[in-house]
Design a protein around this motif. Sequence first.
Motif, PDB file in Angstrom:
ATOM      1  N   ASP A  53      40.352  46.531  13.031  1.00 57.32           N
ATOM      2  CA  ASP A  53      39.703  45.479  13.828  1.00 57.32           C
ATOM      3  C   ASP A  53      38.229  45.816  14.052  1.00 57.32           C
ATOM      4  O   ASP A  53      37.626  45.401  15.026  1.00 57.32           O
ATOM      5  CB  ASP A  53      40.438  45.276  15.159  1.00 57.32           C
ATOM      6  CG  ASP A  53      40.413  46.523  16.030  1.00 57.32           C
ATOM      7  OD1 ASP A  53      39.833  47.558  15.600  1.00 57.32           O
ATOM      8  OD2 ASP A  53      40.965  46.477  17.151  1.00 57.32           O
ATOM      9  N   ALA A  55      34.349  47.159  11.859  1.00 57.22           N
ATOM     10  CA  ALA A  55      33.617  47.227  10.583  1.00 57.22           C
ATOM     11  C   ALA A  55      32.278  47.900  10.850  1.00 57.22           C
ATOM     12  O   ALA A  55      31.873  48.079  12.011  1.00 57.22           O
ATOM     13  CB  ALA A  55      33.414  45.828  10.014  1.00 57.22           C
ATOM     14  N   LYS A  85      39.821  51.401   3.380  1.00 55.56           N
ATOM     15  CA  LYS A  85      39.742  49.934   3.383  1.00 55.56           C
ATOM     16  C   LYS A  85      39.150  49.399   4.699  1.00 55.56           C
ATOM     17  O   LYS A  85      39.642  48.433   5.285  1.00 55.56           O
ATOM     18  CB  LYS A  85      41.101  49.307   3.115  1.00 55.56           C
ATOM     19  CG  LYS A  85      41.646  49.623   1.715  1.00 55.56           C
ATOM     20  CD  LYS A  85      42.778  48.714   1.380  1.00 55.56           C
ATOM     21  CE  LYS A  85      43.379  48.931  -0.009  1.00 55.56           C
ATOM     22  NZ  LYS A  85      42.546  49.575  -1.001  1.00 55.56           N
ATOM     23  N   PRO A  87      35.933  47.650   6.175  1.00 59.01           N
ATOM     24  CA  PRO A  87      34.802  46.895   5.623  1.00 59.01           C
ATOM     25  C   PRO A  87      33.447  47.385   6.140  1.00 59.01           C
ATOM     26  O   PRO A  87      33.333  47.837   7.282  1.00 59.01           O
ATOM     27  CB  PRO A  87      35.050  45.459   6.097  1.00 59.01           C
ATOM     28  CG  PRO A  87      36.463  45.431   6.577  1.00 59.01           C
ATOM     29  CD  PRO A  87      36.789  46.824   7.032  1.00 59.01           C
ATOM     30  N   ASN A 118      28.209  42.344  -0.320  1.00 58.46           N
ATOM     31  CA  ASN A 118      28.115  43.026   0.986  1.00 58.46           C
ATOM     32  C   ASN A 118      26.729  43.646   1.174  1.00 58.46           C
ATOM     33  O   ASN A 118      26.587  44.717   1.738  1.00 58.46           O
ATOM     34  CB  ASN A 118      29.235  44.065   1.190  1.00 58.46           C
ATOM     35  CG  ASN A 118      29.120  45.265   0.273  1.00 58.46           C
ATOM     36  OD1 ASN A 118      28.383  45.249  -0.696  1.00 58.46           O
ATOM     37  ND2 ASN A 118      29.860  46.314   0.586  1.00 58.46           N
ATOM     38  N   LEU A 342      29.313  39.627   6.731  1.00 54.98           N
ATOM     39  CA  LEU A 342      30.366  40.612   6.998  1.00 54.98           C
ATOM     40  C   LEU A 342      31.740  39.937   7.067  1.00 54.98           C
ATOM     41  O   LEU A 342      32.728  40.445   6.512  1.00 54.98           O
ATOM     42  CB  LEU A 342      30.064  41.343   8.313  1.00 54.98           C
ATOM     43  CG  LEU A 342      31.056  42.408   8.752  1.00 54.98           C
ATOM     44  CD1 LEU A 342      31.182  43.520   7.719  1.00 54.98           C
ATOM     45  CD2 LEU A 342      30.630  43.011  10.095  1.00 54.98           C
ATOM     46  N   TRP A 345      32.812  39.037   3.569  1.00 55.80           N
ATOM     47  CA  TRP A 345      33.191  40.243   2.827  1.00 55.80           C
ATOM     48  C   TRP A 345      34.527  40.794   3.330  1.00 55.80           C
ATOM     49  O   TRP A 345      35.394  41.192   2.546  1.00 55.80           O
ATOM     50  CB  TRP A 345      32.081  41.299   2.983  1.00 55.80           C
ATOM     51  CG  TRP A 345      32.431  42.609   2.363  1.00 55.80           C
ATOM     52  CD1 TRP A 345      32.647  43.790   2.993  1.00 55.80           C
ATOM     53  CD2 TRP A 345      32.610  42.879   0.958  1.00 55.80           C
ATOM     54  NE1 TRP A 345      32.944  44.777   2.094  1.00 55.80           N
ATOM     55  CE2 TRP A 345      32.936  44.231   0.827  1.00 55.80           C
ATOM     56  CE3 TRP A 345      32.537  42.082  -0.190  1.00 55.80           C
ATOM     57  CZ2 TRP A 345      33.180  44.835  -0.402  1.00 55.80           C
ATOM     58  CZ3 TRP A 345      32.787  42.678  -1.415  1.00 55.80           C
ATOM     59  CH2 TRP A 345      33.104  44.035  -1.515  1.00 55.80           C
ATOM     60  N   ARG A 346      34.730  40.766   4.632  1.00 54.33           N
ATOM     61  CA  ARG A 346      35.981  41.279   5.217  1.00 54.33           C
ATOM     62  C   ARG A 346      37.171  40.437   4.747  1.00 54.33           C
ATOM     63  O   ARG A 346      38.231  40.969   4.405  1.00 54.33           O
ATOM     64  CB  ARG A 346      35.861  41.256   6.743  1.00 54.33           C
ATOM     65  CG  ARG A 346      37.020  41.899   7.491  1.00 54.33           C
ATOM     66  CD  ARG A 346      36.673  42.028   8.972  1.00 54.33           C
ATOM     67  NE  ARG A 346      37.737  42.678   9.716  1.00 54.33           N
ATOM     68  CZ  ARG A 346      38.604  42.035  10.498  1.00 54.33           C
ATOM     69  NH1 ARG A 346      38.519  40.725  10.625  1.00 54.33           N
ATOM     70  NH2 ARG A 346      39.537  42.707  11.155  1.00 54.33           N
ATOM     71  N   LEU A 350      39.960  42.239   2.544  1.00 53.16           N
ATOM     72  CA  LEU A 350      41.274  42.475   3.158  1.00 53.16           C
ATOM     73  C   LEU A 350      42.267  41.375   2.845  1.00 53.16           C
ATOM     74  O   LEU A 350      43.444  41.483   3.197  1.00 53.16           O
ATOM     75  CB  LEU A 350      41.115  42.633   4.676  1.00 53.16           C
ATOM     76  CG  LEU A 350      40.241  43.814   5.107  1.00 53.16           C
ATOM     77  CD1 LEU A 350      40.103  43.853   6.623  1.00 53.16           C
ATOM     78  CD2 LEU A 350      40.805  45.135   4.616  1.00 53.16           C
ATOM     79  N   CYS A 356      41.351  37.396   8.092  1.00 52.84           N
ATOM     80  CA  CYS A 356      40.509  38.592   8.089  1.00 52.84           C
ATOM     81  C   CYS A 356      39.036  38.303   7.870  1.00 52.84           C
ATOM     82  O   CYS A 356      38.306  39.153   7.391  1.00 52.84           O
ATOM     83  CB  CYS A 356      40.996  39.575   7.034  1.00 52.84           C
ATOM     84  SG  CYS A 356      42.506  40.382   7.521  1.00 52.84           S
ATOM     85  N   LEU A 361      38.021  40.573  14.589  1.00 49.50           N
ATOM     86  CA  LEU A 361      37.025  41.649  14.425  1.00 49.50           C
ATOM     87  C   LEU A 361      36.465  41.977  15.811  1.00 49.50           C
ATOM     88  O   LEU A 361      35.628  41.249  16.346  1.00 49.50           O
ATOM     89  CB  LEU A 361      35.916  41.210  13.478  1.00 49.50           C
ATOM     90  CG  LEU A 361      34.841  42.267  13.193  1.00 49.50           C
ATOM     91  CD1 LEU A 361      35.438  43.495  12.502  1.00 49.50           C
ATOM     92  CD2 LEU A 361      33.716  41.687  12.339  1.00 49.50           C
TER      93      LEU A 361
END
Length: 430
Positions: A53, A55, A85, A87, A118, A342, A345-346, A350, A356, A361
């Motif tokens: 949860d 990054a 894994k 991000p 990213n 972000l 990308w997450r 994921l 996700c 987050l």
Amino acid sequence: MAPGVSFGRTVFRSPLLFSGRVSRPAGRTYRPVAVPPVYRSFQKASAPSKVPDFAFVFDIDGVLLRAATPIPRASEALSLLQSQKIPFILLTNGGGTSEAARVAELSDKLQVPLDLANFVQSHTPFASLEAYKGHGDAKGEAVLVIGGEEGGDVCRKVAESYGFKNVITPGDLYAAHPDLWPFSKHLLEYYRKHSRPLPAPVYRGPHALSPGSDAALRNHLRCTCILVFNDPRDWGLDTTIVTDLLLSHQGYLGTTSPLNNHPSLPNKGYQQDGQPPLYFSNPDLWWAARWHLSRLGQGAFRETLDGLWRSITGGEGNGVILHKEVWGKPTQLTYTFAENVLGSWRGKMLGAGTGCGLEGLRNVYMIGDNPESDIRGANNYQSPNGTSWNSVLVKTGVYLDGSEPSCPPKAIVDDVFSAVEWGMKHSGWK
Ligand SMILES: [Mg+2]
């Protein structure tokens, strides 16, 4: 559909970031970076059974690299996150080259595979300025790009990759008209190597305009926007051209606006006559270079222009300010853009459709070396998604160990690897 971020009148949709293109050149391989022993059993045991949860967002200069050299343990820090894994994105106030070239260079130097999706440079959000891209049919209209290598020609190509048409540089103008600035003639041959012909002639008639002048101006060069992509190299030439345009009639170089210093107009008539808007890609006064003391950056060029503008117009004492847009860290606009990248990308990393993106987050760790950009930006940022941004300052760049940071971070650690450890621990990741 590409994600969009609305900020004032600007909606960000960067086709570069969400195209799914990976910058890793064909055939290139990467030597795996060793994850430190303390994490190895943990790495095996925990094919992460839960979705993190949190990054990370990393600055580059002074955090991952110092000049062109990797900072110790930077590769290990990124490799650790990839193995878990977790991000992360890279968010830099640097630039001056294409995103694809920079990602390939960083992947090579750090020996960590990185992805175009990213990665955010200071000028990446310029790709969203659709209103100034032109359609190629108004031949006299051009966007002026300032800064960067090879007389600005590298940044010209980046601007063209964003979709801008008719991009000109100060070098183009100087090669065509060396009398524009009498003190760079020793650089004329250099500029000529990288210049292109102007898309239309520069107006050379009477600068004091009269009714009917617009007809005479037709088909002459008109600048619709000024984009400072990267740190200017020839400040005398660049400040002269920018100042000329800010005082011009509707962006026609070689004219002056009859509205300037008009007592009854807003801003005393300055920048009220269709002059081109002025954008800076980052506000950094200082940056960490090879020299042991920090060097003046793009923010210093902006301060120079501000000072000149005050001297020319009378400044705030005369009721005049310099209208400009400054992007990059620490602005809310750039952090909003970064959070959106972000989230995208997450979701991609994921698993799209599993909630996700930005859902769930809770924490972002902004790792930086510059209290004024990285730390201030993270501290001030108000996430529209309720995500908490935590600033972590490292001692490997602009910040001098033992001094009082001008903007206090949530934590001060030795280097980027320690910052990753701090963030993982803060989020209870085991
Ligand atoms: Mg930095």
